[in-house]
Design a protein around this motif. Structure first.
Motif, PDB file in Angstrom:
ATOM      1  N   PHE A  53       0.972  -1.168   0.009  1.00  0.00           N
ATOM      2  CA  PHE A  53       0.029   0.027  -0.008  1.00  0.00           C
ATOM      3  C   PHE A  53       0.790   1.403  -0.002  1.00  0.00           C
ATOM      4  O   PHE A  53       1.826   1.295   0.498  1.00  0.00           O
ATOM      5  N   LEU A  54       0.495   2.407  -0.704  1.00  0.00           N
ATOM      6  CA  LEU A  54       1.144   3.467  -0.742  1.00  0.00           C
ATOM      7  C   LEU A  54       1.260   4.339   0.638  1.00  0.00           C
ATOM      8  O   LEU A  54       0.223   3.813   1.503  1.00  0.00           O
ATOM      9  N   SER A  94      -2.025   5.255   3.139  1.00  0.00           N
ATOM     10  CA  SER A  94      -3.214   4.455   2.880  1.00  0.00           C
ATOM     11  C   SER A  94      -3.874   4.082   4.284  1.00  0.00           C
ATOM     12  O   SER A  94      -3.178   3.150   5.103  1.00  0.00           O
ATOM     13  N   LEU A 127      -7.333  -3.632  -4.156  1.00  0.00           N
ATOM     14  CA  LEU A 127      -6.997  -2.168  -3.694  1.00  0.00           C
ATOM     15  C   LEU A 127      -5.470  -1.920  -4.069  1.00  0.00           C
ATOM     16  O   LEU A 127      -5.220  -0.762  -4.567  1.00  0.00           O
ATOM     17  N   GLU A 182      -5.020  -1.593  -7.749  1.00  0.00           N
ATOM     18  CA  GLU A 182      -5.856  -0.312  -8.489  1.00  0.00           C
ATOM     19  C   GLU A 182      -5.254   0.854  -8.136  1.00  0.00           C
ATOM     20  O   GLU A 182      -5.467   1.815  -8.677  1.00  0.00           O
ATOM     21  N   GLN A 183      -4.335   1.110  -7.116  1.00  0.00           N
ATOM     22  CA  GLN A 183      -3.585   2.165  -6.727  1.00  0.00           C
ATOM     23  C   GLN A 183      -2.656   2.586  -7.709  1.00  0.00           C
ATOM     24  O   GLN A 183      -2.255   2.119  -8.457  1.00  0.00           O
ATOM     25  N   ASP A 184      -2.549   4.035  -7.679  1.00  0.00           N
ATOM     26  CA  ASP A 184      -1.555   4.752  -8.643  1.00  0.00           C
ATOM     27  C   ASP A 184      -0.314   4.614  -8.052  1.00  0.00           C
ATOM     28  O   ASP A 184       0.482   5.550  -7.656  1.00  0.00           O
ATOM     29  N   ARG A 185       0.671   3.525  -8.646  1.00  0.00           N
ATOM     30  CA  ARG A 185       1.928   3.575  -8.026  1.00  0.00           C
ATOM     31  C   ARG A 185       2.912   4.436  -8.684  1.00  0.00           C
ATOM     32  O   ARG A 185       3.986   4.511  -8.120  1.00  0.00           O
ATOM     33  N   TRP A 233       3.779   7.175  -6.371  1.00  0.00           N
ATOM     34  CA  TRP A 233       4.228   6.882  -5.038  1.00  0.00           C
ATOM     35  C   TRP A 233       5.002   7.999  -4.355  1.00  0.00           C
ATOM     36  O   TRP A 233       4.763   7.871  -3.334  1.00  0.00           O
ATOM     37  N   CYS A 254       2.891  10.589  -2.403  1.00  0.00           N
ATOM     38  CA  CYS A 254       2.115  10.126  -1.758  1.00  0.00           C
ATOM     39  C   CYS A 254       2.429  10.407  -0.057  1.00  0.00           C
ATOM     40  O   CYS A 254       1.602  10.322   0.797  1.00  0.00           O
ATOM     41  N   ARG A 304      -5.361   8.562   2.358  1.00  0.00           N
ATOM     42  CA  ARG A 304      -6.570   8.261   1.461  1.00  0.00           C
ATOM     43  C   ARG A 304      -7.260   7.034   2.133  1.00  0.00           C
ATOM     44  O   ARG A 304      -6.547   6.306   2.729  1.00  0.00           O
ATOM     45  N   TYR A 319      -9.919   3.969   2.267  1.00  0.00           N
ATOM     46  CA  TYR A 319     -10.332   3.009   1.566  1.00  0.00           C
ATOM     47  C   TYR A 319     -11.724   2.161   2.320  1.00  0.00           C
ATOM     48  O   TYR A 319     -11.577   2.054   3.635  1.00  0.00           O
TER      49      TYR A 319
END
Length: 460
Positions: A34-35, A38, A96, A99-102, A105, A108, A113, A115
């Motif tokens: 996870f970024l 998150s 999840l 689908e995150q915009d890595r 990164w 961030c 964020r 979820y």
């Protein structure tokens, strides 16, 4: 190119290579983590893999505890283990991450964020219900049931008894409230605010209850006393309350049948019309006299209507019933009174008492008891009329008389100028047509000292 310049260029190239390496590494790293910033279900899952995130979620659910605030500042608790609460992963954490915009990164670190819940929180329905049933606030010894506001009778009338809230939980509502709190992760539940207690159905300010109480007080705040001379009957709250019913509109009123039944009971108790009486004769004998049309008789229909009207109008009063037939004395032990005519058929004797003093004592001639058409009827009668002079007519005769006092239809007391003798056994061979043939002078005294309605007692 100088050495210095070459060195600077080399440093720049190295920085670019390092930066690119770091970016590519971060891009690769966050393809499975996870970024930064998150949060899943409120838990910080930054830099965690899907497995680590789901374990964190599972640990959180396993450690869940719900505090219940009960009425009157009570507190109880339910844990995840008690209700079988658990986190069931379904791969949504990995989804999840995917689908995150890595690619972003590196941007961030200052972001956050949230979820939605990943996976499913499950519970055991039976354990949940059993846990709720086991709460202290659910135990019979600790429960006071709610009670509706009501109307009670007091010495001064009717009043409203306020409702009792009690503290009895509604099990179904409580189970649903605990379930909802557990699934949402809420840690506190106020049973009062969540409407988990059973409530009275009727409160003291209920319009119908207030109206009923007012009507009850209005209808029973009356005292009607029946005056029977030497006896009294009272219609008050204790009596009227048993007659109250609600009509089709929901308002209190009087049950006509019950009021009529009461008036009928008065009749049984105090009516004397045509009844059997004990009577003391002129010579001191105690005899029984039955029949006749003398006495008191309450007009049942008229008196029922009058009593209902008095109560509905709130008219406290002392009253006599409306009578269909009236006697001279209302004394319940002696409705004949002390002014009356007494006729002894056996001894052919008639006595007039006025205010208890005999003013006429005379022999008479009555009808032959052996002839049903001419026999003088026995019983207690009322004088029906007075006429002077009069002509008595019957089959085959017309007899003029000076004094006529009928008391049993065509039978009455009158003078008999055609007779020269009275009394003895004349009535057996030469009796009247049923009337009381009386010497003129005595008939005149009786006529002048008696009024319509006076009692005439005839006996053998």
């Amino acid at each position: 190119m100088s050495k210095k310049r070459k060195y600077l260029i080399s440093l720049i190239l190295l920085f670019i290579l390092l930066t690119a390496g770091i970016y590519l590494y971060g891009r690769h790293y966050f393809s499975s983590h996870f970024l930064p910033g998150s949060y899943v279900n409120g838990l910080n899952c930054s830099y965690k893999t899907a497995e680590e995130a789901e374990k964190l979620l599972s640990d959180k659910v396993s450690a869940y505890a719900l505090i219940l605030h009960t009425r009157n500042n009570g507190r109880e608790g339910i844990t995840a283990q008690q209700i079988g609460l658990a986190y069931k992963g379904d791969g949504s954490a990995a989804k999840l991450i995917k689908e995150q915009d890595r690619n972003r990164w590196f941007l961030c670190f200052s972001e956050k964020r949230e979820y939605p819940a990943a996976g499913t929180v499950v519970y055991d329905e039976k354990k949940l219900k059993d846990s709720v049933s086991g709460l202290s606030c659910m135990q019979a010894e600790n429960v006071k049931k709610p009670a509706d506001a009501s109307i009670k009778e007091t010495e001064n009338g009717y009043e409203i008894v306020p409702e009792t809230e009690g503290n009895e939980p509604d099990k179904e509502k409580l189970v649903n409230a605990v379930k909802k709190a557990a699934l949402l992760g809420e840690t506190e539940l106020n049973l009062e605010k969540e409407n988990c207690y059973k409530k009275p159905a009727v409160y003291q300010n209920d319009e119908t209850l207030v109206r009923d109480c007012a009507q009850l007080n209005e209808l029973t705040d009356v005292v009607i006393t029946y005056d029977f001379a030497d006896a009294k009957e009272t219609v008050d709250r204790n009596v009227i309350k048993n007659w109250l019913v609600k009509d089709k509109t929901g308002n209190y009123t009087l049950d006509v049948k019950k009021v009529a039944s009461y008036v009928n009971e008065l009749g049984y108790k105090y009516d004397t019309f045509g009844c059997t009486r004990e009577f003391r004769t002129y010579d001191g004998r105690i005899i029984t006299v039955s029949g006749g049309d003398y006495g008191w008789a309450i007009d049942q229909k008229a008196e029922t209507e009058a009593l209902i009207k008095a109560i509905l109008n709130g008219e406290t009063q002392v009253r006599e019933p409306i009578y269909a037939y009236s006697a001279w004395s209302r004394d319940t032990s002696n409705d004949i009174g002390y002014t009356y005519v007494e006729i002894d058929l056996t001894n052919q004797r008639m006595v007039l008492y006025k205010d208890g003093i005999p003013i006429v004592d005379t022999p008479v001639v009555t009808g032959n008891p052996g002839n049903t058409d001419t026999a003088t009827p026995v019983g207690c009668y009322a004088v029906d009329g007075k006429k002077s002079p009069a002509t008595l007519k019957g089959e085959g005769y017309a007899a003029p008389v000076t004094f006529w006092l009928p008391f049993a239809g065509n039978v009455g007391i009158h003078d008999a100028s055609w007779r020269t003798e009275f009394g003895g056994s004349i009535y057996m061979t030469n009796g009247s047509h049923g009337c009381i043939n009386t010497p003129y002078a005595q008939a005149e005294i009786i006529y002048n000292n008696i009024e319509i309605g006076a009692p005439v007692i005839v006996y053998q």
